[in-house]
Design an enzyme around this catalytic site. Structure first.
Site, PDB file in Angstrom:
ATOM      1  N   GLN A   1       7.760  -9.573   7.832  1.00 34.27           N
ATOM      2  CA  GLN A   1       9.004  -9.095   7.226  1.00 34.27           C
ATOM      3  C   GLN A   1       9.598  -7.883   7.939  1.00 34.27           C
ATOM      4  OE1 GLN A   1       6.825  -8.475   3.404  1.00 34.27           O
ATOM      5  NE2 GLN A   1       8.173  -6.716   3.141  1.00 34.27           N
TER       6      GLN A   1
ATOM      7  N   GLY B   1       5.529   4.809  -8.692  1.00 37.65           N
ATOM      8  CA  GLY B   1       6.307   3.586  -8.935  1.00 37.65           C
ATOM      9  C   GLY B   1       5.397   2.362  -8.963  1.00 37.65           C
ATOM     10  N   HIS B   2       4.491   2.271  -7.989  1.00 34.99           N
ATOM     11  CA  HIS B   2       3.551   1.141  -7.977  1.00 34.99           C
ATOM     12  C   HIS B   2       2.658   1.168  -9.218  1.00 34.99           C
ATOM     13  CE1 HIS B   2       4.132   1.580  -3.470  1.00 34.99           C
ATOM     14  NE2 HIS B   2       4.364   0.295  -3.640  1.00 34.99           N
TER      15      HIS B   2
ATOM     16  N   GLY C   1       9.317  -4.859  -8.563  1.00 42.61           N
ATOM     17  CA  GLY C   1      10.174  -3.757  -8.994  1.00 42.61           C
ATOM     18  C   GLY C   1      11.647  -4.065  -8.769  1.00 42.61           C
TER      19      GLY C   1
ATOM     20  N   LEU D   1      11.550   6.184  -6.219  1.00 44.48           N
ATOM     21  CA  LEU D   1      10.308   6.349  -5.460  1.00 44.48           C
ATOM     22  C   LEU D   1      10.150   5.202  -4.472  1.00 44.48           C
ATOM     23  CD1 LEU D   1       7.641   7.683  -7.984  1.00 44.48           C
ATOM     24  CD2 LEU D   1       9.481   8.869  -6.799  1.00 44.48           C
ATOM     25  N   SER D   2       9.737   5.536  -3.274  1.00 46.04           N
ATOM     26  CA  SER D   2       9.561   4.553  -2.214  1.00 46.04           C
ATOM     27  C   SER D   2       8.582   5.116  -1.199  1.00 46.04           C
ATOM     28  CB  SER D   2      10.916   4.310  -1.532  1.00 46.04           C
ATOM     29  OG  SER D   2      10.710   3.721  -0.259  1.00 46.04           O
TER      30      SER D   2
ATOM     31  N   GLN E   1      15.150  -8.619  -3.408  1.00 50.42           N
ATOM     32  CA  GLN E   1      13.827  -9.258  -3.245  1.00 50.42           C
ATOM     33  C   GLN E   1      13.396  -9.897  -4.566  1.00 50.42           C
ATOM     34  OE1 GLN E   1      10.261  -7.558  -1.073  1.00 50.42           O
ATOM     35  NE2 GLN E   1       9.720  -6.906  -3.127  1.00 50.42           N
TER      36      GLN E   1
ATOM     37  N   GLY F   1       0.811  -1.216   0.000  1.00 49.74           N
ATOM     38  CA  GLY F   1       0.000   0.000   0.000  1.00 49.74           C
ATOM     39  C   GLY F   1       0.840   1.259   0.000  1.00 49.74           C
ATOM     40  N   ASN F   2       0.184   2.384   0.346  1.00 48.08           N
ATOM     41  CA  ASN F   2       0.792   3.710   0.255  1.00 48.08           C
ATOM     42  C   ASN F   2       1.349   3.899  -1.167  1.00 48.08           C
ATOM     43  OD1 ASN F   2       3.535   5.637   1.329  1.00 48.08           O
ATOM     44  ND2 ASN F   2       1.437   6.264   1.468  1.00 48.08           N
TER      45      ASN F   2
HETATM   46  O1  PAF Z   1       7.939  -5.067  -1.903  1.00 49.32           O
HETATM   47  C1  PAF Z   1       6.957  -5.097  -1.126  1.00 49.32           C
HETATM   48  O2  PAF Z   1       6.144  -4.170  -1.085  1.00 49.32           O
HETATM   49  C2  PAF Z   1       6.771  -6.287  -0.203  1.00 49.32           C
HETATM   50  O3  PAF Z   1       7.993  -6.801   0.206  1.00 49.32           O
HETATM   51  C3  PAF Z   1       5.889  -7.387  -0.804  1.00 49.32           C
HETATM   52  C4  PAF Z   1       6.498  -7.995  -2.048  1.00 49.32           C
HETATM   53  C5  PAF Z   1       4.514  -6.811  -1.147  1.00 49.32           C
HETATM   54  C6  PAF Z   1       5.694  -8.512   0.220  1.00 49.32           C
HETATM   55  O4  PAF Z   1       5.110  -8.050   1.392  1.00 49.32           O
END
Ligand code: PAF
Length: 279
Positions: free
Chosen positions: A57, A32-33, A144, A181-182, A150, A27-28
């Site tokens: 995590q 970028g998303h 991304g 962007l983050s 990851q 979310g948020n």
């Molecule tokens: O990159 C992220 O936003 C998170 O690590 C993910 C892949 C949604 C897993 O919670």
């Protein structure tokens, strides 16, 4: 757009869909998303996004509680992007009982870089991603390159478990001044935001020196760390690694032109930023 929180309802809604493309998020949502959603469109239909801030995590003392949650504006953005289903489970929906089975990445890839500074992080990521894959059963999923390690870990995990999901990599979306962007950029004060592009400039500097033939990786990394430290950052690492396995390149790898990537993590004030650049 349907907003679904239960796994059963999600399965019923997606039954018979063979080309679902999945974009998992916490979310948020920022631009970028949204580029991930647009890339998803090129890999199938319908698009399913998820929003779930995954406690597994986050380490003790990390920002799980204060991670920005902006559900309503996220929904509006996903609707605009033509997302078919938003899967937004609660913790009870996704983890109805304590999640005792975990997916642990191998030491080499899982314990280096982010894995070294955030122990348990990738086990949390792999566990939730496997679970989300099992809920959505997508034919493709978009991740991304901003979270380079990851992406690599998820890709290897999907391969080793023979998950029938193609892992699609999306380029990092940057602000005009280069800052990746983050969601965590929102933690930066105005002054910190102005200073933040130094991280990408430092990576660019390392890449340029390598392109110019400098092979002294240890010196390049140390110099880049000092550049950041001199401006008040607390760097965790600046590391030149092989793209294939994120291990340090040998002199022979450098000689043979092995594809490389420079990765960085550093704190600016209280905010920890990560970025990377393929060389
Ligand atoms: O990159 C992220 O936003 C998170 O690590 C993910 C892949 C949604 C897993 O919670």
């Amino acid at each position: 757009m349907k907003i679904i929180s239960s796994i059963e309802e999600l399965r019923a809604q997606l039954r018979g869909q063979l080309r679902t493309v999945f974009v998992p998020t916490m979310g948020n949502l920022h631009e970028g998303h949204l580029t991930l959603m647009r890339l998803a469109r090129q890999h199938g239909d319908p698009i399913v996004a998820s929003i779930f801030v995954n406690r597994l995590q986050f380490g003790p003392g990390e920002d799980f509680e204060k991670y920005p949650r902006t559900f309503e504006s996220d929904v509006a953005k996903l609707e605009q992007e033509g997302v078919y289903v938003l899967f937004a489970p609660t913790e009870k929906d996704l983890y109805p009982e304590p999640q005792e089975y975990r997916v642990q990445p191998p030491d080499g890839l899982g314990n280096t870089l982010e894995g070294e500074f955030r122990p348990g992080f990738f086990t949390g990521v792999c566990t939730v991603v496997m679970k989300l894959f099992s809920c959505v059963q997508p034919s493709a999923a978009v991740f991304g390159k901003k979270d380079y390690q990851q992406l690599m870990i998820v890709r290897n995990m999907a391969r080793q478990f023979a998950v029938p999901t193609q892992i699609v990599a999306a380029e990092t979306h940057r602000a005009d001044d280069g800052l990746a962007l983050s969601s965590r950029n929102g933690y930066l004060s105005e002054d910190e935001r102005a200073a933040a592009p130094l991280l990408f400039r430092t990576l660019t500097q390392v890449a340029q020196q390598m392109h110019a033939g400098d092979r002294n990786i240890a010196a390049l990394q140390a110099q880049a760390m000092s550049t950041l430290a001199a401006e008040g950052w607390q760097p965790d690492y600046i590391a030149v690694r092989k793209r294939a396995d994120l291990q340090a390149p040998s002199p022979a790898d450098l000689e043979q032109g092995e594809p490389l990537v420079v990765l960085a993590a550093a704190k600016l004030g209280k905010t920890r930023l990560i970025d990377n650049l393929e060389v």
